[in-house]
Design a protein around this motif. Structure first.
Motif, PDB file in Angstrom:
ATOM      1  N   PHE A   1     -22.618  24.275   7.166  1.00 57.60           N
ATOM      2  CA  PHE A   1     -21.971  23.372   6.208  1.00 57.60           C
ATOM      3  C   PHE A   1     -22.443  21.939   6.372  1.00 57.60           C
ATOM      4  O   PHE A   1     -22.649  21.467   7.493  1.00 57.60           O
ATOM      5  CB  PHE A   1     -20.448  23.422   6.388  1.00 57.60           C
ATOM      6  N   GLN A   2     -22.560  21.235   5.245  1.00 61.43           N
ATOM      7  CA  GLN A   2     -23.006  19.851   5.265  1.00 61.43           C
ATOM      8  C   GLN A   2     -22.032  18.958   6.033  1.00 61.43           C
ATOM      9  O   GLN A   2     -22.457  18.075   6.780  1.00 61.43           O
ATOM     10  CB  GLN A   2     -23.177  19.314   3.844  1.00 61.43           C
ATOM     11  N   LEU A   3     -20.755  19.191   5.888  1.00 60.36           N
ATOM     12  CA  LEU A   3     -19.769  18.377   6.598  1.00 60.36           C
ATOM     13  C   LEU A   3     -19.960  18.489   8.105  1.00 60.36           C
ATOM     14  O   LEU A   3     -19.903  17.483   8.825  1.00 60.36           O
ATOM     15  CB  LEU A   3     -18.346  18.785   6.211  1.00 60.36           C
ATOM     16  N   ASN A   4     -20.219  19.688   8.602  1.00 54.97           N
ATOM     17  CA  ASN A   4     -20.485  19.869  10.038  1.00 54.97           C
ATOM     18  C   ASN A   4     -21.712  19.083  10.464  1.00 54.97           C
ATOM     19  O   ASN A   4     -21.735  18.483  11.537  1.00 54.97           O
ATOM     20  CB  ASN A   4     -20.678  21.342  10.368  1.00 54.97           C
ATOM     21  N   MET A   5     -22.753  19.078   9.632  1.00 55.87           N
ATOM     22  CA  MET A   5     -23.972  18.342   9.921  1.00 55.87           C
ATOM     23  C   MET A   5     -23.676  16.851  10.021  1.00 55.87           C
ATOM     24  O   MET A   5     -24.090  16.188  10.977  1.00 55.87           O
ATOM     25  CB  MET A   5     -25.012  18.602   8.821  1.00 55.87           C
ATOM     26  N   ASP A   6     -22.948  16.324   9.053  1.00 61.35           N
ATOM     27  CA  ASP A   6     -22.637  14.895   9.026  1.00 61.35           C
ATOM     28  C   ASP A   6     -21.820  14.476  10.248  1.00 61.35           C
ATOM     29  O   ASP A   6     -22.113  13.464  10.889  1.00 61.35           O
ATOM     30  CB  ASP A   6     -21.878  14.533   7.745  1.00 61.35           C
ATOM     31  N   ILE A   7     -20.826  15.264  10.579  1.00 60.78           N
ATOM     32  CA  ILE A   7     -19.961  14.942  11.719  1.00 60.78           C
ATOM     33  C   ILE A   7     -20.734  15.047  13.033  1.00 60.78           C
ATOM     34  O   ILE A   7     -20.645  14.164  13.888  1.00 60.78           O
ATOM     35  CB  ILE A   7     -18.718  15.854  11.736  1.00 60.78           C
ATOM     36  N   LEU A   8     -21.502  16.129  13.196  1.00 63.73           N
ATOM     37  CA  LEU A   8     -22.237  16.329  14.439  1.00 63.73           C
ATOM     38  C   LEU A   8     -23.270  15.229  14.657  1.00 63.73           C
ATOM     39  O   LEU A   8     -23.415  14.734  15.781  1.00 63.73           O
ATOM     40  CB  LEU A   8     -22.909  17.705  14.459  1.00 63.73           C
ATOM     41  N   GLU A   9     -23.975  14.835  13.620  1.00 67.98           N
ATOM     42  CA  GLU A   9     -24.973  13.771  13.781  1.00 67.98           C
ATOM     43  C   GLU A   9     -24.309  12.494  14.277  1.00 67.98           C
ATOM     44  O   GLU A   9     -24.772  11.872  15.232  1.00 67.98           O
ATOM     45  CB  GLU A   9     -25.709  13.502  12.465  1.00 67.98           C
ATOM     46  N   LYS A  10     -23.220  12.088  13.650  1.00 68.78           N
ATOM     47  CA  LYS A  10     -22.514  10.868  14.067  1.00 68.78           C
ATOM     48  C   LYS A  10     -21.995  10.990  15.501  1.00 68.78           C
ATOM     49  O   LYS A  10     -22.102  10.055  16.298  1.00 68.78           O
ATOM     50  CB  LYS A  10     -21.367  10.562  13.112  1.00 68.78           C
ATOM     51  N   TYR A  11     -21.444  12.140  15.833  1.00 71.45           N
ATOM     52  CA  TYR A  11     -20.931  12.369  17.175  1.00 71.45           C
ATOM     53  C   TYR A  11     -22.048  12.239  18.219  1.00 71.45           C
ATOM     54  O   TYR A  11     -21.894  11.561  19.239  1.00 71.45           O
ATOM     55  CB  TYR A  11     -20.269  13.749  17.261  1.00 71.45           C
ATOM     56  N   LEU A  12     -23.187  12.894  17.975  1.00 71.76           N
ATOM     57  CA  LEU A  12     -24.276  12.880  18.949  1.00 71.76           C
ATOM     58  C   LEU A  12     -24.912  11.503  19.075  1.00 71.76           C
ATOM     59  O   LEU A  12     -25.302  11.102  20.176  1.00 71.76           O
ATOM     60  CB  LEU A  12     -25.327  13.935  18.586  1.00 71.76           C
ATOM     61  N   ILE A  13     -25.016  10.771  17.988  1.00 73.06           N
ATOM     62  CA  ILE A  13     -25.538   9.399  18.065  1.00 73.06           C
ATOM     63  C   ILE A  13     -24.613   8.551  18.929  1.00 73.06           C
ATOM     64  O   ILE A  13     -25.068   7.780  19.796  1.00 73.06           O
ATOM     65  CB  ILE A  13     -25.720   8.797  16.662  1.00 73.06           C
ATOM     66  N   ASN A  14     -23.307   8.683  18.728  1.00 75.65           N
ATOM     67  CA  ASN A  14     -22.354   7.915  19.545  1.00 75.65           C
ATOM     68  C   ASN A  14     -22.327   8.381  20.992  1.00 75.65           C
ATOM     69  O   ASN A  14     -22.151   7.563  21.905  1.00 75.65           O
ATOM     70  CB  ASN A  14     -20.944   8.005  18.947  1.00 75.65           C
ATOM     71  N   LEU A  15     -22.529   9.654  21.231  1.00 74.96           N
ATOM     72  CA  LEU A  15     -22.536  10.192  22.579  1.00 74.96           C
ATOM     73  C   LEU A  15     -23.797   9.778  23.339  1.00 74.96           C
ATOM     74  O   LEU A  15     -23.729   9.284  24.467  1.00 74.96           O
ATOM     75  CB  LEU A  15     -22.433  11.725  22.522  1.00 74.96           C
ATOM     76  N   TRP A  16     -24.959   9.978  22.733  1.00 77.08           N
ATOM     77  CA  TRP A  16     -26.238   9.754  23.408  1.00 77.08           C
ATOM     78  C   TRP A  16     -26.779   8.342  23.256  1.00 77.08           C
ATOM     79  O   TRP A  16     -27.620   7.915  24.033  1.00 77.08           O
ATOM     80  CB  TRP A  16     -27.277  10.756  22.914  1.00 77.08           C
ATOM     81  N   LYS A  17     -26.379   7.627  22.209  1.00 79.38           N
ATOM     82  CA  LYS A  17     -26.815   6.262  21.943  1.00 79.38           C
ATOM     83  C   LYS A  17     -28.347   6.101  22.040  1.00 79.38           C
ATOM     84  O   LYS A  17     -28.854   5.339  22.862  1.00 79.38           O
ATOM     85  CB  LYS A  17     -26.119   5.290  22.884  1.00 79.38           C
ATOM     86  N   PRO A  18     -29.082   6.825  21.193  1.00 80.75           N
ATOM     87  CA  PRO A  18     -30.557   6.704  21.235  1.00 80.75           C
ATOM     88  C   PRO A  18     -30.989   5.297  20.818  1.00 80.75           C
ATOM     89  O   PRO A  18     -30.251   4.596  20.128  1.00 80.75           O
ATOM     90  CB  PRO A  18     -31.029   7.746  20.219  1.00 80.75           C
ATOM     91  N   PRO A  19     -32.177   4.892  21.262  1.00 78.08           N
ATOM     92  CA  PRO A  19     -32.657   3.533  20.923  1.00 78.08           C
ATOM     93  C   PRO A  19     -32.859   3.323  19.437  1.00 78.08           C
ATOM     94  O   PRO A  19     -33.032   4.241  18.691  1.00 78.08           O
ATOM     95  CB  PRO A  19     -33.985   3.432  21.666  1.00 78.08           C
TER      96      PRO A  19
END
Length: 73
Positions: free
Chosen positions: A55-73
């Motif tokens: 689902f697109q909603l899962n994609m949107d949420i997971l991307e935001k979560y992982l960016i906040n978790l990992w904080k890539p440059p």
């Protein structure tokens, strides 16, 4: 299908986290003149990992979560 992906360098450090609904097309865009990372960032990439989602909603949420978790440059 929907995808969340990350680019890793030789030390398995995260260079970038992104999302797409068409993985092959998006990777082609990334590694062409249409890419939006710097040339130096693309040169660092050693590996691409991704997860497939239904689902697109899962994609949107997971991307935001992982960016906040990992904080890539």
């Amino acid at each position: 299908m929907y995808y969340v992906y990350r680019f890793l360098d030789k030390s398995n450090q995260i260079v970038y986290v992104g999302k797409t609904w068409h993985l092959e097309k998006r990777m082609t865009e990334h590694f062409s003149k249409q890419g939006h990372l710097t040339e130096e960032q693309y040169k660092q990439i050693e590996k691409i990992e991704y997860v497939e989602l239904a689902f697109q909603l899962n994609m949107d949420i997971l991307e935001k979560y992982l960016i906040n978790l990992w904080k890539p440059p």
